[in-house]
Design an enzyme around this catalytic site. Sequence first.
Site, PDB file in Angstrom:
ATOM      1  CE  LYS A  80       5.073 -30.464  35.504  1.00 42.10           C
ATOM      2  NZ  LYS A  80       4.500 -30.497  36.875  1.00 42.10           N
ATOM      3  CB  SER A 155       2.889 -33.841  36.641  1.00 44.22           C
ATOM      4  OG  SER A 155       2.929 -32.575  37.286  1.00 44.22           O
ATOM      5  CB  SER A 179       3.440 -32.533  40.391  1.00 39.50           C
ATOM      6  OG  SER A 179       2.267 -33.253  40.102  1.00 39.50           O
TER       7      SER A 179
END
Length: 472
Positions: A80, A155, A179
């Site tokens: 990420k 996210s 997320s």
Amino acid sequence: MTGLCDLSATEQAALIRDGKLSARELLAESLARIEATNTDVNAVVTLDAEGAERAAAAADEAFAAGRLLGPLHGLTLGVKDLHATAGLRTTYGSPVLANNVPDADELLVERERAAGAIIVGKTNTPEFGAGSHTFNRVFGVTRNPYALDRSAGGSSGGSAAALTCGMVSLADGSDMGGSLRNPASFCNVVGHRPSPGRVPTWPVQDPWFTLASQGPMGRTVADAALLLSVQAGPDPRAVMSLADPGSIFTAPLPTRLDGMRIALSPDLGGAVVVDPEVGAAVEAQEATLTKLGANVVHDCLDFTGAREVFTTLRTLNYVLMFGELVDRAPDMVKQTIRTNVEQGRALTGPEVAHASALRGALYNRALAFFGEYDALVLPACQALPFDADLEYPTSVAGVEMPDYLGWMQAAIQVSVTECPATAVPVAFSEEGLPIGVQVVAPHRQDFRALGIAHAIEQVTHAGDRRPGLVTS
């Protein structure tokens, strides 16, 4: 090797261990899948093919010498873009850091790399991870592989979409208000939000902040557990880290739930508004759990005060994390972050104290609730994947949401309890959009959450369904 990228990470790892697949062969398949699908989906935003090829060659050389580098030997990994990677651009989805190249890996990445993972590149995230729809001004929108006009969630949306498309074997993420769980539900993969301290975070500005948690994503629960076994474990630099070794997550996951008492609620006891198809998918898990031998009761933890606690503690943290940046370059920071900083600065001492009291009361109610039940099954996300051109859904089931966090409450309120939660696919909507549930376990019982999710997975098989983008 047709469909190699769609095998689970545990299957890929077994082929590598048996000498039937090399790290370079798997990487070549991964890069080909990225080339074939990433233009449409926009999940991998900084590709490091050369670095990955060097790492894969080193892994194959080690194998030829009789060594495995670790549990993730040769498996491809998406990191990420909120996680610092040495020598590889890490933007946090922010124009301010569009060209940022860290000198060192953060702890999570350090552990993944040491375990033999081949880092293919960085996966997309909203600006500084704020919000559960993945878009930013640096790379644009990540789209849902099952419907390109819909959101992939966030996210950790880039990680979820990359997994769904088979671009990578595994992907990491993080979760404050859903997320890891929201994008898993949207993209038909598994995301596990670990207990605070299960995956130590370092470096970090506030070592005592426990609303946020880093964790694993995979195409199966076993894949997520494999990655968690590497991510977890104590570190002296992380004050909240738990003492258990990550190896506890290598134990076999259960396929039966005999004798377990599991609570189930499609709407958190009436605390949230849920899309009817999502609610129906949650209700259907009563039959799934019963088939697995569990005793299912329609009940829910009382989440009173959870939204206020989350909002207060989150905005307070935003002052610490982003206050200086907002003051220095407000036009370079998106409005939602600026608003949260303003709200955090407006908080009074009594308001913060009240939130702490509410959180303590919720924690004690959770202790009592899980004294009666082994787990709680809830929707992973209240809504179905929404229009990717929207910043967030303004309504759910015809009910207007008060703000951009309104549609995320099913995940947010669980975050405040500090209980671990595993999001697992269970169904598809009439339009063919994925739906997941989250299995919430008692404090620090991460393996139980994963185990129950694994058992559900063996019955529903929803996660086996790949998007047409891959299968066509």
